[in-house]
Design a protein around this motif. Structure first.
Motif, PDB file in Angstrom:
ATOM      1  N   GLN A 104      -3.071  14.245  -7.634  1.00 34.91           N
ATOM      2  CA  GLN A 104      -2.030  13.242  -7.869  1.00 34.91           C
ATOM      3  C   GLN A 104      -1.174  13.059  -6.620  1.00 34.91           C
ATOM      4  O   GLN A 104      -0.822  11.930  -6.278  1.00 34.91           O
ATOM      5  N   GLU A 105      -0.855  14.144  -5.952  1.00 33.80           N
ATOM      6  CA  GLU A 105      -0.051  14.036  -4.734  1.00 33.80           C
ATOM      7  C   GLU A 105      -0.773  13.194  -3.686  1.00 33.80           C
ATOM      8  O   GLU A 105      -0.188  12.279  -3.087  1.00 33.80           O
ATOM      9  N   ALA A 106      -2.052  13.477  -3.449  1.00 28.83           N
ATOM     10  CA  ALA A 106      -2.827  12.742  -2.454  1.00 28.83           C
ATOM     11  C   ALA A 106      -2.908  11.256  -2.813  1.00 28.83           C
ATOM     12  O   ALA A 106      -2.769  10.389  -1.936  1.00 28.83           O
ATOM     13  N   ALA A 107      -3.118  10.959  -4.092  1.00 27.83           N
ATOM     14  CA  ALA A 107      -3.209   9.564  -4.515  1.00 27.83           C
ATOM     15  C   ALA A 107      -1.887   8.839  -4.299  1.00 27.83           C
ATOM     16  O   ALA A 107      -1.856   7.707  -3.799  1.00 27.83           O
ATOM     17  N   ALA A 108      -0.772   9.473  -4.650  1.00 34.92           N
ATOM     18  CA  ALA A 108       0.548   8.849  -4.485  1.00 34.92           C
ATOM     19  C   ALA A 108       0.850   8.620  -3.006  1.00 34.92           C
ATOM     20  O   ALA A 108       1.335   7.555  -2.612  1.00 34.92           O
ATOM     21  N   ARG A 109       0.558   9.605  -2.181  1.00 32.83           N
ATOM     22  CA  ARG A 109       0.814   9.455  -0.735  1.00 32.83           C
ATOM     23  C   ARG A 109      -0.072   8.366  -0.131  1.00 32.83           C
ATOM     24  O   ARG A 109       0.360   7.618   0.744  1.00 32.83           O
ATOM     25  N   ALA A 110      -1.304   8.262  -0.610  1.00 29.79           N
ATOM     26  CA  ALA A 110      -2.219   7.234  -0.099  1.00 29.79           C
ATOM     27  C   ALA A 110      -1.701   5.835  -0.424  1.00 29.79           C
ATOM     28  O   ALA A 110      -1.745   4.937   0.432  1.00 29.79           O
ATOM     29  N   VAL A 111      -1.201   5.635  -1.635  1.00 27.17           N
ATOM     30  CA  VAL A 111      -0.658   4.325  -2.008  1.00 27.17           C
ATOM     31  C   VAL A 111       0.580   4.016  -1.176  1.00 27.17           C
ATOM     32  O   VAL A 111       0.743   2.902  -0.671  1.00 27.17           O
ATOM     33  N   LYS A 112       1.441   4.999  -1.000  1.00 26.39           N
ATOM     34  CA  LYS A 112       2.654   4.800  -0.208  1.00 26.39           C
ATOM     35  C   LYS A 112       2.296   4.434   1.239  1.00 26.39           C
ATOM     36  O   LYS A 112       2.883   3.522   1.819  1.00 26.39           O
ATOM     37  N   GLU A 113       1.321   5.122   1.794  1.00 26.56           N
ATOM     38  CA  GLU A 113       0.878   4.830   3.163  1.00 26.56           C
ATOM     39  C   GLU A 113       0.239   3.439   3.255  1.00 26.56           C
ATOM     40  O   GLU A 113       0.446   2.717   4.234  1.00 26.56           O
ATOM     41  N   LEU A 115       0.946   0.824   1.418  1.00 26.12           N
ATOM     42  CA  LEU A 115       2.026  -0.156   1.378  1.00 26.12           C
ATOM     43  C   LEU A 115       2.802  -0.176   2.695  1.00 26.12           C
ATOM     44  O   LEU A 115       3.155  -1.255   3.190  1.00 26.12           O
ATOM     45  N   ALA A 116       3.033   0.986   3.268  1.00 29.73           N
ATOM     46  CA  ALA A 116       3.734   1.063   4.560  1.00 29.73           C
ATOM     47  C   ALA A 116       2.932   0.343   5.642  1.00 29.73           C
ATOM     48  O   ALA A 116       3.510  -0.346   6.495  1.00 29.73           O
ATOM     49  N   ALA A 117       1.613   0.463   5.608  1.00 31.27           N
ATOM     50  CA  ALA A 117       0.760  -0.211   6.583  1.00 31.27           C
ATOM     51  C   ALA A 117       0.848  -1.730   6.458  1.00 31.27           C
ATOM     52  O   ALA A 117       0.616  -2.455   7.418  1.00 31.27           O
ATOM     53  N   ARG A 118       1.213  -2.193   5.258  1.00 39.46           N
ATOM     54  CA  ARG A 118       1.410  -3.628   5.026  1.00 39.46           C
ATOM     55  C   ARG A 118       2.828  -4.071   5.384  1.00 39.46           C
ATOM     56  O   ARG A 118       3.194  -5.223   5.165  1.00 39.46           O
ATOM     57  N   GLY A 119       3.649  -3.130   5.856  1.00 36.52           N
ATOM     58  CA  GLY A 119       5.019  -3.460   6.229  1.00 36.52           C
ATOM     59  C   GLY A 119       6.031  -3.326   5.112  1.00 36.52           C
ATOM     60  O   GLY A 119       7.167  -3.768   5.244  1.00 36.52           O
ATOM     61  N   VAL A 120       5.629  -2.711   3.991  1.00 38.09           N
ATOM     62  CA  VAL A 120       6.546  -2.514   2.868  1.00 38.09           C
ATOM     63  C   VAL A 120       7.294  -1.186   3.092  1.00 38.09           C
ATOM     64  O   VAL A 120       6.657  -0.130   3.135  1.00 38.09           O
ATOM     65  N   PRO A 121       8.611  -1.230   3.233  1.00 41.27           N
ATOM     66  CA  PRO A 121       9.383  -0.001   3.478  1.00 41.27           C
ATOM     67  C   PRO A 121       9.628   0.777   2.170  1.00 41.27           C
ATOM     68  O   PRO A 121      10.714   0.735   1.593  1.00 41.27           O
ATOM     69  N   VAL A 122       8.627   1.487   1.717  1.00 43.19           N
ATOM     70  CA  VAL A 122       8.682   2.187   0.438  1.00 43.19           C
ATOM     71  C   VAL A 122       9.638   3.376   0.524  1.00 43.19           C
ATOM     72  O   VAL A 122       9.498   4.241   1.377  1.00 43.19           O
ATOM     73  N   ALA A 123      10.592   3.413  -0.395  1.00 44.50           N
ATOM     74  CA  ALA A 123      11.578   4.495  -0.457  1.00 44.50           C
ATOM     75  C   ALA A 123      11.215   5.527  -1.525  1.00 44.50           C
ATOM     76  O   ALA A 123      11.952   6.485  -1.735  1.00 44.50           O
ATOM     77  N   THR A 124      10.096   5.350  -2.169  1.00 47.74           N
ATOM     78  CA  THR A 124       9.688   6.222  -3.276  1.00 47.74           C
ATOM     79  C   THR A 124       9.581   7.676  -2.836  1.00 47.74           C
ATOM     80  O   THR A 124       8.884   7.991  -1.872  1.00 47.74           O
ATOM     81  N   GLU A 125      10.259   8.539  -3.567  1.00 49.53           N
ATOM     82  CA  GLU A 125      10.189   9.990  -3.366  1.00 49.53           C
ATOM     83  C   GLU A 125       8.903  10.489  -4.009  1.00 49.53           C
ATOM     84  O   GLU A 125       8.553  10.063  -5.108  1.00 49.53           O
ATOM     85  N   ILE A 126       8.198  11.370  -3.330  1.00 49.27           N
ATOM     86  CA  ILE A 126       7.004  11.994  -3.894  1.00 49.27           C
ATOM     87  C   ILE A 126       7.249  13.498  -3.871  1.00 49.27           C
ATOM     88  O   ILE A 126       7.361  14.097  -2.801  1.00 49.27           O
ATOM     89  N   SER A 127       7.369  14.079  -5.068  1.00 46.67           N
ATOM     90  CA  SER A 127       7.732  15.494  -5.195  1.00 46.67           C
ATOM     91  C   SER A 127       6.887  16.183  -6.261  1.00 46.67           C
ATOM     92  O   SER A 127       6.411  15.540  -7.199  1.00 46.67           O
ATOM     93  N   LYS A 128       6.769  17.491  -6.131  1.00 45.66           N
ATOM     94  CA  LYS A 128       6.082  18.299  -7.128  1.00 45.66           C
ATOM     95  C   LYS A 128       6.844  18.205  -8.448  1.00 45.66           C
ATOM     96  O   LYS A 128       8.069  18.283  -8.472  1.00 45.66           O
ATOM     97  N   ALA A 129       6.117  18.019  -9.518  1.00 44.45           N
ATOM     98  CA  ALA A 129       6.738  17.958 -10.843  1.00 44.45           C
ATOM     99  C   ALA A 129       7.315  19.320 -11.200  1.00 44.45           C
ATOM    100  O   ALA A 129       6.676  20.355 -10.985  1.00 44.45           O
ATOM    101  N   ASP A 130       8.529  19.284 -11.698  1.00 46.57           N
ATOM    102  CA  ASP A 130       9.118  20.494 -12.249  1.00 46.57           C
ATOM    103  C   ASP A 130       9.201  20.274 -13.755  1.00 46.57           C
ATOM    104  O   ASP A 130       8.364  19.575 -14.322  1.00 46.57           O
TER     105      ASP A 130
END
Length: 156
Positions: A104-113, A115-130
């Protein structure tokens, strides 16, 4: 069954949106990412607990992929806003993905990256679930409950 936790601003609308996704078996609203055990809505709203309003999505990975849930997540809110969604302001309304495992972490980071490559300044925090702290019962399916009440049904 598998679980995913997302923070997309106020939790009422994301709950409804995820309930519509084929393969999702349940959605609960609650709090994650903070320091206080078993926080209340009032405590979370102060901004002092560190929690975000989140949805915990239970899904069947044979019917819906986590990547598909990520797509829904990024489509139903503005991931470029910091500590807010529209008129809702505060750290509890931050955009966040709380991952359960390395996949899940890898998938979330891949989507964020992506979007960033498209110029979208994503502010989404990606953290381990507690711990996911389930919100008070009156928050569960809040919008659906309102539609069944007096509001909107005055002439029926």
């Amino acid at each position: 069954m598998a679980k995913a936790i997302f923070g997309a601003g106020c939790f009422w609308s994301p709950e409804e949106q995820f309930r519509k996704v084929p393969g999702v078996t349940d959605v609960a609203v609650g709090y994650a990412g903070g320091a206080k055990e078993n926080p209340t809505y009032e405590e979370v709203c102060t901004g002092n607990t560190g929690h975000a309003e989140v949805v915990e999505v239970e899904y069947d990975p044979e019917k819906v992929a986590y990547e598909d849930l990520l797509e829904v997540f990024f489509d139903i809110h503005d991931p470029t806003q910091v500590n807010r969604q529209g008129p809702d302001v505060g750290t509890q309304y931050r955009s966040a993905v709380f991952y359960e495992d390395a996949e899940q972490e890898a998938a979330a980071r891949a989507v964020k990256e992506k979007l960033a490559a498209r110029g979208v300044p994503v502010a989404t925090e990606i953290s381990k679930a507690d711990t996911f702290w389930r919100a008070e019962e009156y928050h569960q399916q809040f919008l659906a409950k309102r539609r069944k009440g007096v509001s909107g049904n005055l002439f029926r």
